[in-house]
Design an enzyme around this catalytic site. Structure first.
Site, PDB file in Angstrom:
ATOM      1  N   LYS A  36     -95.006 -33.138  11.823  1.00  0.00           N
ATOM      2  CA  LYS A  36     -95.006 -31.668  11.606  1.00  0.00           C
ATOM      3  C   LYS A  36     -96.536 -31.674  10.679  1.00  0.00           C
ATOM      4  O   LYS A  36     -97.065 -32.454  10.269  1.00  0.00           O
ATOM      5  CB  LYS A  36     -93.688 -31.254  10.645  1.00  0.00           C
ATOM      6  CG  LYS A  36     -93.897 -32.012   9.294  1.00  0.00           C
ATOM      7  CD  LYS A  36     -92.303 -31.840   8.578  1.00  0.00           C
ATOM      8  CE  LYS A  36     -92.203 -32.412   7.331  1.00  0.00           C
ATOM      9  NZ  LYS A  36     -90.850 -32.473   6.845  1.00  0.00           N
ATOM     10  N   ARG A 136     -80.430 -26.528   1.872  1.00  0.00           N
ATOM     11  CA  ARG A 136     -81.642 -26.186   2.470  1.00  0.00           C
ATOM     12  C   ARG A 136     -80.993 -25.766   4.004  1.00  0.00           C
ATOM     13  O   ARG A 136     -80.120 -24.867   4.167  1.00  0.00           O
ATOM     14  CB  ARG A 136     -82.730 -26.839   2.386  1.00  0.00           C
ATOM     15  CG  ARG A 136     -84.095 -26.434   2.994  1.00  0.00           C
ATOM     16  CD  ARG A 136     -85.396 -27.327   2.756  1.00  0.00           C
ATOM     17  NE  ARG A 136     -85.352 -28.492   3.835  1.00  0.00           N
ATOM     18  CZ  ARG A 136     -86.304 -29.407   4.028  1.00  0.00           C
ATOM     19  NH1 ARG A 136     -87.513 -29.353   3.024  1.00  0.00           N
ATOM     20  NH2 ARG A 136     -86.302 -30.155   5.019  1.00  0.00           N
ATOM     21  N   HIS A 168     -80.563 -34.491   5.586  1.00  0.00           N
ATOM     22  CA  HIS A 168     -81.782 -34.696   4.764  1.00  0.00           C
ATOM     23  C   HIS A 168     -81.276 -34.884   3.291  1.00  0.00           C
ATOM     24  O   HIS A 168     -80.453 -33.889   2.739  1.00  0.00           O
ATOM     25  CB  HIS A 168     -82.594 -33.490   5.195  1.00  0.00           C
ATOM     26  CG  HIS A 168     -84.081 -33.850   4.890  1.00  0.00           C
ATOM     27  ND1 HIS A 168     -84.643 -35.120   4.950  1.00  0.00           N
ATOM     28  CD2 HIS A 168     -84.981 -33.057   4.218  1.00  0.00           C
ATOM     29  CE1 HIS A 168     -86.115 -35.000   4.767  1.00  0.00           C
ATOM     30  NE2 HIS A 168     -86.183 -33.736   4.143  1.00  0.00           N
ATOM     31  N   ARG A 224     -86.392 -41.444   9.855  1.00  0.00           N
ATOM     32  CA  ARG A 224     -87.213 -40.380  10.013  1.00  0.00           C
ATOM     33  C   ARG A 224     -88.392 -40.287   8.859  1.00  0.00           C
ATOM     34  O   ARG A 224     -88.496 -39.321   8.200  1.00  0.00           O
ATOM     35  CB  ARG A 224     -86.548 -39.079  10.060  1.00  0.00           C
ATOM     36  CG  ARG A 224     -85.606 -38.575  10.988  1.00  0.00           C
ATOM     37  CD  ARG A 224     -84.987 -37.004  11.039  1.00  0.00           C
ATOM     38  NE  ARG A 224     -84.931 -36.477   9.834  1.00  0.00           N
ATOM     39  CZ  ARG A 224     -83.688 -36.721   9.225  1.00  0.00           C
ATOM     40  NH1 ARG A 224     -82.678 -37.008   9.726  1.00  0.00           N
ATOM     41  NH2 ARG A 224     -83.712 -36.025   7.832  1.00  0.00           N
ATOM     42  N   TYR A 270    -117.926 -22.093 -13.335  1.00  0.00           N
ATOM     43  CA  TYR A 270    -117.028 -21.221 -13.692  1.00  0.00           C
ATOM     44  C   TYR A 270    -116.280 -21.428 -15.071  1.00  0.00           C
ATOM     45  O   TYR A 270    -115.361 -22.169 -15.024  1.00  0.00           O
ATOM     46  CB  TYR A 270    -116.211 -20.493 -12.695  1.00  0.00           C
ATOM     47  CG  TYR A 270    -116.602 -19.836 -11.672  1.00  0.00           C
ATOM     48  CD1 TYR A 270    -117.837 -18.920 -11.576  1.00  0.00           C
ATOM     49  CD2 TYR A 270    -116.304 -20.204 -10.123  1.00  0.00           C
ATOM     50  CE1 TYR A 270    -118.370 -18.250 -10.493  1.00  0.00           C
ATOM     51  CE2 TYR A 270    -117.025 -19.755  -9.062  1.00  0.00           C
ATOM     52  CZ  TYR A 270    -117.924 -18.933  -9.118  1.00  0.00           C
ATOM     53  OH  TYR A 270    -118.415 -18.224  -8.131  1.00  0.00           O
ATOM     54  N   CYS A 317    -114.758 -24.895  -7.352  1.00  0.00           N
ATOM     55  CA  CYS A 317    -115.024 -23.663  -6.950  1.00  0.00           C
ATOM     56  C   CYS A 317    -114.666 -23.221  -5.559  1.00  0.00           C
ATOM     57  O   CYS A 317    -114.063 -24.252  -5.020  1.00  0.00           O
ATOM     58  CB  CYS A 317    -116.627 -23.237  -6.944  1.00  0.00           C
ATOM     59  SG  CYS A 317    -117.183 -23.625  -8.475  1.00  0.00           S
ATOM     60  N   MET A 318    -114.737 -22.216  -4.810  1.00  0.00           N
ATOM     61  CA  MET A 318    -114.219 -21.861  -3.551  1.00  0.00           C
ATOM     62  C   MET A 318    -114.724 -23.179  -2.336  1.00  0.00           C
ATOM     63  O   MET A 318    -114.046 -23.459  -1.367  1.00  0.00           O
ATOM     64  CB  MET A 318    -114.580 -20.583  -3.018  1.00  0.00           C
ATOM     65  CG  MET A 318    -113.829 -20.271  -1.634  1.00  0.00           C
ATOM     66  SD  MET A 318    -114.144 -18.392  -1.128  1.00  0.00           S
ATOM     67  CE  MET A 318    -113.501 -17.430  -2.247  1.00  0.00           C
ATOM     68  N   ASP A 319    -116.071 -23.338  -2.461  1.00  0.00           N
ATOM     69  CA  ASP A 319    -116.721 -23.848  -1.567  1.00  0.00           C
ATOM     70  C   ASP A 319    -117.366 -25.154  -2.157  1.00  0.00           C
ATOM     71  O   ASP A 319    -118.053 -25.953  -1.287  1.00  0.00           O
ATOM     72  CB  ASP A 319    -117.805 -23.089  -0.903  1.00  0.00           C
ATOM     73  CG  ASP A 319    -117.358 -21.866  -0.717  1.00  0.00           C
ATOM     74  OD1 ASP A 319    -116.838 -21.509   0.047  1.00  0.00           O
ATOM     75  OD2 ASP A 319    -118.022 -21.183  -1.603  1.00  0.00           O
TER      76      ASP A 319
HETATM   77  C1  LIG Z   1     -90.522 -33.622   6.648  1.00  0.00           C
HETATM   78  C2  LIG Z   1     -89.128 -34.256   6.942  1.00  0.00           C
HETATM   79  C3  LIG Z   1     -89.238 -35.538   7.115  1.00  0.00           C
HETATM   80  C4  LIG Z   1     -89.936 -36.567   6.847  1.00  0.00           C
HETATM   81  O1  LIG Z   1     -89.893 -36.718   5.169  1.00  0.00           O
HETATM   82  P1  LIG Z   1     -91.168 -37.718   4.528  1.00  0.00           P
HETATM   83  O2  LIG Z   1     -90.629 -37.538   3.014  1.00  0.00           O
HETATM   84  O3  LIG Z   1     -92.111 -37.058   4.561  1.00  0.00           O
HETATM   85  O4  LIG Z   1     -90.637 -38.962   4.805  1.00  0.00           O
HETATM   86  C5  LIG Z   1     -87.854 -36.093   7.652  1.00  0.00           C
HETATM   87  N1  LIG Z   1     -86.815 -35.327   7.867  1.00  0.00           N
HETATM   88  C6  LIG Z   1     -86.992 -33.732   7.760  1.00  0.00           C
HETATM   89  C7  LIG Z   1     -85.893 -33.071   8.130  1.00  0.00           C
HETATM   90  C8  LIG Z   1     -88.211 -33.328   7.381  1.00  0.00           C
HETATM   91  O5  LIG Z   1     -87.971 -31.994   7.208  1.00  0.00           O
END
Ligand SMILES: *Cc1c(COP(=O)(O)O)cnc(C)c1O
Length: 382
Positions: A36, A136, A168, A224, A270, A317-319
């Protein structure tokens, strides 16, 4: 060519090796490489290919649109792709046409998937999500039985295949935290209940990177990991990347665009939060917060110039940002700068920048915007 004097060099070999190392840690379980957020900033499609080369058995995207982009880019020669976030406008039917599997957290989401299955004539493969305690996404325990029953009804009529359940962790980076064991128990109970109701779950998964590397016995059928496949430690206070046998894949490089002397006591950037301690030489690096350099790291980070660590000074800074090269420094404009890298040659790491910025390494790598070119190194064919 992109004219920005900065680039993120990504080692696909490191990603493939990290995946195979993590897979070995997972025992016989499968491994979903989570790609992702544009592969945690590393570039989703090249990362996905490297992860498959390293033995990933699944690819995980968060948003359905990411999964669609991935499926189209990879073509038929790929492992299954799963996505789990979709708003009202998400192209669910298109996802089913591409064979993308979906996480389902509610009866409402299930209804949308079933509708798309009817429209496309495809059987949607879904993973039912239990909120085992994170608070969540996922169905809370009170709604789990109803979700499983609705899914089984949709399965009976051929609209979906409920392939497994997943959840999760909230606190996997603190393996002794009481929520970790509580979530494992909630998962086991949710699985037992689903099986009593008649679910034929074959692919159940719970562990993210932290749960995997801390050795929680929760691999089930698949793990995962996200951050760990990029070589960054999910538990930096307990173990570095190197201690986990992982190699950070991204090196953020730039160059000095200006080198100049400044006298003792001169304010820098700055707000003049930094004044030179002596007559010195400063260098200007053409990356700023618009390029993913955290302003909150101002004055706390280092970069590597000509093999030595030099402090970043004054406000980012920004850049652009300034480094103090020290009295008598002999570098000139054009000198390469390593902002962060794997840390194998003394350069700072993304974790060092995270510490300086008061955040996590995830945010350092994912905030590097698209206009910073990604350049890939590693084995041919990856
Ligand atoms: C992002 C995510 C992961 C991976 O998490 P890490 O901490 O990067 O290993 C696994 N499962 C779900 C549902 C996630 O959103």
């Amino acid at each position: 060519m992109n004219a920005l004097p900065g680039r993120a060099v990504v080692s696909l070999e490191a990603i493939a090796n990290n995946v195979s190392r993590l897979k070995a840690m997972a025992g016989g379980a499968g491994l979903m490489a989570v790609v992702k957020a544009n592969g945690y900033g590393h570039g989703m499609v090249p990362v996905a290919r490297a992860a498959m080369a390293g033995g990933a058995t699944y690819l995980g995207a968060a948003q359905v649109y990411e999964a669609l982009d991935l499926a189209v880019a990879l073509g038929p020669d790929r492992v299954p792709i799963m996505a789990w976030l979709y708003g009202e406008a998400a192209p669910i039917a298109a996802a089913l046409e591409e064979g993308i599997e979906l996480g389902v957290s509610s009866v409402e989401a299930l209804t949308r998937v079933v509708t798309a299955a009817h429209i496309t004539g495809r059987t949607a493969t879904v993973h039912l999500k239990l909120d085992s305690g994170l608070g969540r996404s996922g169905a809370p325990a009170s709604l789990w039985e109803n979700l499983v029953q609705c899914a089984l009804a949709a399965e009976a009529e051929g609209a979906i295949r409920a392939l497994g359940m997943w959840s999760h962790f909230a606190y996997a980076d603190a393996p002794n935290h009481p929520t970790v064991v509580a979530q494992e128990e909630a998962f086991t109970q949710g699985l037992a209940l689903a099986r009593r109701l008649g679910a034929r779950f074959e692919l159940n998964h719970l562990a993210n990177s932290a749960a995997l590397v801390t050795g929680r016995p929760v691999a089930y059928d698949m793990v995962r990991p996200g951050i760990a496949i990029y070589g960054l430690s999910p538990i930096p206070e307990q173990a570095s990347s190197a201690a986990l046998g992982l190699v950070p894949a991204m090196t953020l490089e730039s160059e000095l665009v200006l080198v100049k002397p400044l006298p003792k006591g001169h304010g820098v950037s700055y707000g003049h939060i930094y004044h030179t301690a002596c007559d010195t030489v400063t260098g200007l690096v053409p990356l700023g917060y618009a390029d993913g350099i955290f302003r909150s790291a101002s004055g706390r980070a280092q970069v590597q110039v000509a093999g030595r660590l030099v402090p970043q000074v004054g406000r980012v800074c920004m850049d652009q940002f300034v480094v103090d090269l020290g009295p008598g420094a002999r570098e000139s404009a054009g000198e390469p700068v390593v902002v962060f890298g794997p840390g194998l040659n003394g350069e700072p790491t993304a974790q060092d920048w995270a510490d300086a910025a008061g955040t996590i390494s995830y945010e350092i790598v994912t905030r590097i915007p698209q206009h910073v070119p990604r350049v890939y190194s590693g084995q041919a064919g990856l």
